[in-house]
Write an enzyme that holds these catalytic residues in place. Structure first.
Site, PDB file in Angstrom:
ATOM      1  N   ARG A  86     -11.352   2.212  -8.630  1.00 31.69           N
ATOM      2  CA  ARG A  86     -11.115   2.877  -9.421  1.00 31.69           C
ATOM      3  C   ARG A  86     -11.310   4.084 -10.947  1.00 31.69           C
ATOM      4  O   ARG A  86     -11.759   3.061 -11.321  1.00 31.69           O
ATOM      5  CB  ARG A  86      -9.114   2.682  -9.246  1.00 31.69           C
ATOM      6  CG  ARG A  86      -9.038   2.213  -8.018  1.00 31.69           C
ATOM      7  CD  ARG A  86      -7.427   2.028  -7.568  1.00 31.69           C
ATOM      8  NE  ARG A  86      -7.502   1.395  -6.120  1.00 31.69           N
ATOM      9  CZ  ARG A  86      -5.882   1.987  -5.973  1.00 31.69           C
ATOM     10  NH1 ARG A  86      -5.002   2.594  -5.995  1.00 31.69           N
ATOM     11  NH2 ARG A  86      -5.825   1.823  -4.305  1.00 31.69           N
ATOM     12  N   ASP A 123       0.361  -1.317   0.256  1.00 30.32           N
ATOM     13  CA  ASP A 123       0.150  -0.025  -0.199  1.00 30.32           C
ATOM     14  C   ASP A 123       0.659   1.079  -0.129  1.00 30.32           C
ATOM     15  O   ASP A 123       1.924   1.153   0.521  1.00 30.32           O
ATOM     16  CB  ASP A 123      -1.093   0.003   1.045  1.00 30.32           C
ATOM     17  CG  ASP A 123      -1.914   0.938   0.846  1.00 30.32           C
ATOM     18  OD1 ASP A 123      -2.120   1.378  -0.186  1.00 30.32           O
ATOM     19  OD2 ASP A 123      -2.735   1.254   1.871  1.00 30.32           O
ATOM     20  N   GLY A 124       0.373   2.612  -1.156  1.00 32.17           N
ATOM     21  CA  GLY A 124       0.900   3.675  -0.024  1.00 32.17           C
ATOM     22  C   GLY A 124       1.558   3.898  -1.877  1.00 32.17           C
ATOM     23  O   GLY A 124       2.193   5.369  -1.976  1.00 32.17           O
ATOM     24  N   LEU A 175      -6.759  -5.309   7.217  1.00 25.68           N
ATOM     25  CA  LEU A 175      -7.134  -5.813   6.118  1.00 25.68           C
ATOM     26  C   LEU A 175      -7.599  -5.894   5.142  1.00 25.68           C
ATOM     27  O   LEU A 175      -6.757  -6.900   3.874  1.00 25.68           O
ATOM     28  CB  LEU A 175      -6.930  -7.710   6.938  1.00 25.68           C
ATOM     29  CG  LEU A 175      -6.521  -8.758   8.204  1.00 25.68           C
ATOM     30  CD1 LEU A 175      -7.225  -8.937   8.736  1.00 25.68           C
ATOM     31  CD2 LEU A 175      -4.843  -8.383   7.967  1.00 25.68           C
ATOM     32  N   SER A 176      -8.514  -5.362   4.337  1.00 32.25           N
ATOM     33  CA  SER A 176      -8.492  -4.455   2.916  1.00 32.25           C
ATOM     34  C   SER A 176      -9.305  -6.377   2.473  1.00 32.25           C
ATOM     35  O   SER A 176      -8.622  -6.162   1.252  1.00 32.25           O
ATOM     36  CB  SER A 176      -7.421  -3.944   2.772  1.00 32.25           C
ATOM     37  OG  SER A 176      -7.370  -3.482   3.199  1.00 32.25           O
ATOM     38  N   LEU A 231      11.322 -20.362  -4.650  1.00 31.28           N
ATOM     39  CA  LEU A 231      10.049 -19.826  -4.213  1.00 31.28           C
ATOM     40  C   LEU A 231       8.864 -19.793  -4.990  1.00 31.28           C
ATOM     41  O   LEU A 231       8.768 -20.018  -6.082  1.00 31.28           O
ATOM     42  CB  LEU A 231      11.017 -18.411  -4.216  1.00 31.28           C
ATOM     43  CG  LEU A 231       9.605 -17.374  -4.012  1.00 31.28           C
ATOM     44  CD1 LEU A 231       9.215 -16.882  -2.224  1.00 31.28           C
ATOM     45  CD2 LEU A 231      10.236 -15.705  -4.460  1.00 31.28           C
ATOM     46  N   HIS A 278       2.739   3.700  -8.573  1.00 30.94           N
ATOM     47  CA  HIS A 278       2.629   1.456  -8.700  1.00 30.94           C
ATOM     48  C   HIS A 278       3.935   1.240  -9.933  1.00 30.94           C
ATOM     49  O   HIS A 278       4.158   0.707  -9.147  1.00 30.94           O
ATOM     50  CB  HIS A 278       1.488   1.698  -9.906  1.00 30.94           C
ATOM     51  CG  HIS A 278       0.051   2.014  -8.785  1.00 30.94           C
ATOM     52  ND1 HIS A 278       0.476   1.862  -8.375  1.00 30.94           N
ATOM     53  CD2 HIS A 278      -0.533   2.971  -9.945  1.00 30.94           C
ATOM     54  CE1 HIS A 278      -1.338   1.830  -7.326  1.00 30.94           C
ATOM     55  NE2 HIS A 278      -2.084   2.763  -8.802  1.00 30.94           N
ATOM     56  N   GLU A 289       0.945 -13.477  11.615  1.00 33.07           N
ATOM     57  CA  GLU A 289       1.450 -12.592  12.749  1.00 33.07           C
ATOM     58  C   GLU A 289       2.013 -11.451  11.952  1.00 33.07           C
ATOM     59  O   GLU A 289       1.823 -11.419  10.679  1.00 33.07           O
ATOM     60  CB  GLU A 289       3.102 -12.686  13.323  1.00 33.07           C
ATOM     61  CG  GLU A 289       3.090 -13.891  14.040  1.00 33.07           C
ATOM     62  CD  GLU A 289       2.891 -13.913  14.975  1.00 33.07           C
ATOM     63  OE1 GLU A 289       2.698 -12.375  15.653  1.00 33.07           O
ATOM     64  OE2 GLU A 289       2.113 -14.544  15.840  1.00 33.07           O
ATOM     65  N   GLY A 337      -0.096   5.605  -4.518  1.00 31.23           N
ATOM     66  CA  GLY A 337      -0.227   6.646  -5.041  1.00 31.23           C
ATOM     67  C   GLY A 337      -0.057   7.835  -3.614  1.00 31.23           C
ATOM     68  O   GLY A 337       0.162   9.367  -4.151  1.00 31.23           O
ATOM     69  N   GLU A 366     -11.978  -5.081  -5.081  1.00 28.14           N
ATOM     70  CA  GLU A 366     -12.513  -3.455  -4.940  1.00 28.14           C
ATOM     71  C   GLU A 366     -11.884  -2.001  -5.802  1.00 28.14           C
ATOM     72  O   GLU A 366     -12.164  -2.007  -5.798  1.00 28.14           O
ATOM     73  CB  GLU A 366     -11.896  -2.777  -3.448  1.00 28.14           C
ATOM     74  CG  GLU A 366     -13.418  -3.748  -2.403  1.00 28.14           C
ATOM     75  CD  GLU A 366     -12.861  -5.157  -2.456  1.00 28.14           C
ATOM     76  OE1 GLU A 366     -12.331  -5.283  -2.373  1.00 28.14           O
ATOM     77  OE2 GLU A 366     -13.819  -6.034  -2.310  1.00 28.14           O
ATOM     78  N   SER A 417      -6.928  -6.050  -6.572  1.00 28.42           N
ATOM     79  CA  SER A 417      -8.401  -6.477  -5.562  1.00 28.42           C
ATOM     80  C   SER A 417      -9.533  -6.316  -6.159  1.00 28.42           C
ATOM     81  O   SER A 417      -9.415  -5.145  -6.877  1.00 28.42           O
ATOM     82  CB  SER A 417      -8.067  -5.786  -3.750  1.00 28.42           C
ATOM     83  OG  SER A 417      -8.842  -4.218  -4.273  1.00 28.42           O
TER      84      SER A 417
END
Ligand code: FPP
Length: 249
Positions: free
Chosen positions: A79, A28-29, A201-202, A139, A45, A213, A31, A75, A73
């Site tokens: 945008r 997040d962050g 948690l969105s 991974l 982005h 955790e 923007g 949601e 997401s």
């Protein structure tokens, strides 16, 4: 994509034999990062992709088995159309450019979300990246795309009901429900990181993160570095996980 290999300058306090098995990140962050620089949101982005590269490579080199990134997401469709279009473009660019690097680092790409509803061109690049990294054994990089935890639970319940209709009966318990989630076969996240200081948690991995955790940093995602990742893991290793018990072994 020709990138400089990330140095793994391990801090002393990090125990490689007690790494989280699965790290999940709410990035997040982007923007706000752009706004502070008077840049368009998409520049945030784009800068966020650099942070993605560093975190992915560091997890691969450390030997973390699973990393899940909340990239888009359900949601996020709310945008502006132009931002969505540019985000999808960035995603396609990443999927196309990064395959070679993912293969070089033995990283397998996986995806969770309502993938079928993504634009066709994205779907095609995604399928190609999934196919081309399928044999890698290092991974597991899980991209959450068009993902929402509530939608995931709804989809799972719909499928369970459909199976019950076919079979007449079905025994529902936690392992069964887990096996119908997009994350079926993946371990639950041990460490859930959120950047930019929000304490939410969105709609991310609500079922799977039941015992994760949580680690929140004020750092905006494009500024998130290897150092922040190490700090989150070191903090994780200092915590006592009790899973509702007394923690006495
Ligand atoms: C949240 O920042 C971030 C997103 C909605 C998208 C995350 C996407 C990337 C980092 C790039 C694509 C990723 C991959 C894996 C190729 P925000 O826009 O909500 O920031 P703000 O809260 O400051 O407005």
């Amino acid at each position: 994509m020709a990138t400089q290999p990330v140095e793994v300058n391990l801090p002393d306090q990090l125990a490689l034999d007690r790494l989280p098995r699965h790290i999940a990140i709410i990035m997040d962050g982007n923007g706000r990062w752009a706004k502070r620089r008077r840049l368009p949101r998409i520049a945030g982005h784009r800068a966020g992709i650099k942070a993605v590269r560093q975190v992915v490579e560091t997890c691969a080199r450390l030997g973390v088995p699973y990393l899940t990134l909340y990239a888009f997401s359900i949601e996020n469709w709310k945008r502006p159309h132009t931002e969505i279009k540019l985000l999808m473009g960035l995603l396609r660019e990443y999927l196309k450019k990064e395959i070679e690097e993912l293969n070089r680092q033995n990283i397998r790409l996986l995806v969770i979300g309502r993938i079928q509803d993504l634009p066709e061109a994205v779907l095609k690049d995604l399928q190609n990246a999934l196919d081309q990294t399928r044999k890698n054994t290092g991974l597991h990089l899980v991209l959450a795309l068009n993902y929402g935890a509530r939608a995931e639970l709804v989809d799972a319940v719909r499928e369970i009901v459909a199976r019950a209709r076919r079979n007449g009966t079905i025994e529902i318990d936690e392992p069964l429900l887990s096996s119908y989630l997009y994350t079926s076969g993946l371990p639950d996240p041990d460490l859930l990181i959120r950047t930019s200081g929000e304490l939410r948690l969105s709609n991310f991995l609500l079922w799977q993160a039941a015992y994760a955790e949580l680690w929140v940093t004020e750092t905006l995602w494009p500024d998130f570095t290897q150092k922040d990742l190490y700090q989150s893991i070191a903090d994780f290793q200092r915590r006592e996980r009790r899973y509702g018990g007394l923690g006495l072994s």
